[in-house]
Design a protein around this motif. Sequence first.
Motif, mmCIF file in Angstrom:
data_model
loop_
_atom_site.group_PDB
_atom_site.id
_atom_site.type_symbol
_atom_site.label_atom_id
_atom_site.label_comp_id
_atom_site.label_asym_id
_atom_site.label_seq_id
_atom_site.Cartn_x
_atom_site.Cartn_y
_atom_site.Cartn_z
ATOM 1 N N SER A 67 14.680 19.250 -12.165
ATOM 2 C CA SER A 67 13.272 19.518 -11.878
ATOM 3 C C SER A 67 12.429 18.262 -12.112
ATOM 4 O O SER A 67 11.566 17.901 -11.305
ATOM 5 N N ARG A 68 12.687 17.553 -13.233
ATOM 6 C CA ARG A 68 11.968 16.318 -13.541
ATOM 7 C C ARG A 68 12.242 15.274 -12.467
ATOM 8 O O ARG A 68 11.321 14.598 -11.988
ATOM 9 N N PHE A 69 13.522 15.169 -12.061
ATOM 10 C CA PHE A 69 13.922 14.192 -11.039
ATOM 11 C C PHE A 69 13.178 14.453 -9.724
ATOM 12 O O PHE A 69 12.645 13.543 -9.090
ATOM 13 N N THR B 292 10.380 16.020 -9.305
ATOM 14 C CA THR B 292 8.937 15.779 -9.470
ATOM 15 C C THR B 292 8.614 14.289 -9.405
ATOM 16 O O THR B 292 7.724 13.859 -8.665
ATOM 17 N N TYR B 293 9.368 13.482 -10.175
ATOM 18 C CA TYR B 293 9.061 12.050 -10.255
ATOM 19 C C TYR B 293 9.382 11.294 -8.968
ATOM 20 O O TYR B 293 8.723 10.329 -8.642
ATOM 21 N N ALA C 50 16.149 21.512 -16.161
ATOM 22 C CA ALA C 50 15.068 20.635 -16.632
ATOM 23 C C ALA C 50 15.206 19.233 -16.054
ATOM 24 O O ALA C 50 14.235 18.636 -15.579
ATOM 25 N N ARG C 51 16.448 18.696 -16.062
ATOM 26 C CA ARG C 51 16.673 17.332 -15.562
ATOM 27 C C ARG C 51 16.423 17.245 -14.042
ATOM 28 O O ARG C 51 15.761 16.322 -13.571
ATOM 29 N N GLU D 9 14.703 7.363 -13.306
ATOM 30 C CA GLU D 9 14.875 8.811 -13.204
ATOM 31 C C GLU D 9 16.335 9.205 -12.976
ATOM 32 O O GLU D 9 16.778 10.250 -13.466
#
Lengths: 127, 175
Positions: free
Chosen positions: B119-121, B123-124, B116-117, B26
Amino acid sequence: MAADIGMPILVVDDYKTMIRIIRNLLKQLGFEDVDEAADGKEALGKLRGKKYGLVISDWNMEPMTGYELLREVRADPSLSRTPFIMVTAESKTENVVAAKKAGVNNYIVKPFNAATLKNKIDSVFTA
Amino acid sequence: MSILENAELENELRKIASYIVTLRREIAVLQANEMHMKKIPAAGQELAAVVNSTEGATNEIMAIAENVLSADASDPAAYKEFVDKEMMALFETCAFQDLTGQRISRVVKTLEHIEARVSRFATYTGVEDDPEYASEQEAVEIARRRELLLHGPSIADDGNTQPMIDKLLATFRNP
């Protein structure tokens, strides 16, 4: 009492462009004697060196804001009666209330037009 | 250590190792270096260019207005010719809006990419925000802005219009 066309006016803003706009609008309204300062600190120095009939100041400036300038002016017995108009993008109620409590004579929110500036200057001197 | 304890320990270590692998992946996907080295500086340059071009255009427009206001109007034909020429210059100057629009679109795309990046980080990795965190410099700035009521221009209905301000001021005059 109407505003004296010949009175010196101090315009305080950290954006040269805004000073140029206000200077031109004042010129169209008949006010030719206009000085400028880039922040509250510089303005305070000019106010202590020359008697101005009106201060037109922005709020958000570094290092001294227009709000701090207003409080300094009202706290100084030799300057405390100088009419002060805030011209700013700060339009929240708490800003208007704080400025009024600090002794501002009128408050203009940016962007504004010549009619608003004229109206506010007139109302300061007829109040 | 018993066999059961060994198995539990092994299981925990496997979970930690798996988490580290996920975290590494990530962090790579986050492209933090690209953000830091390329995207954010590029967005800063775009915004600086917008400020410069709007300032330049505003000054040119004001110079045109000042020229027209101070022009000699005693010869109507010459005055009209002069005003027409100045108005053409004014139209040309207004072309800055097209370029600034394109620059701002690019900055918006960069912000969307970063959002986006990140937010993904979040979440994961399951990382939770620390709402109290601020660097020393940020804390000083936040305190100053709070004390001196420095909000900046309002968005949409966030602030008062001039008539609303006039009404508010009137309540002080006639309590």
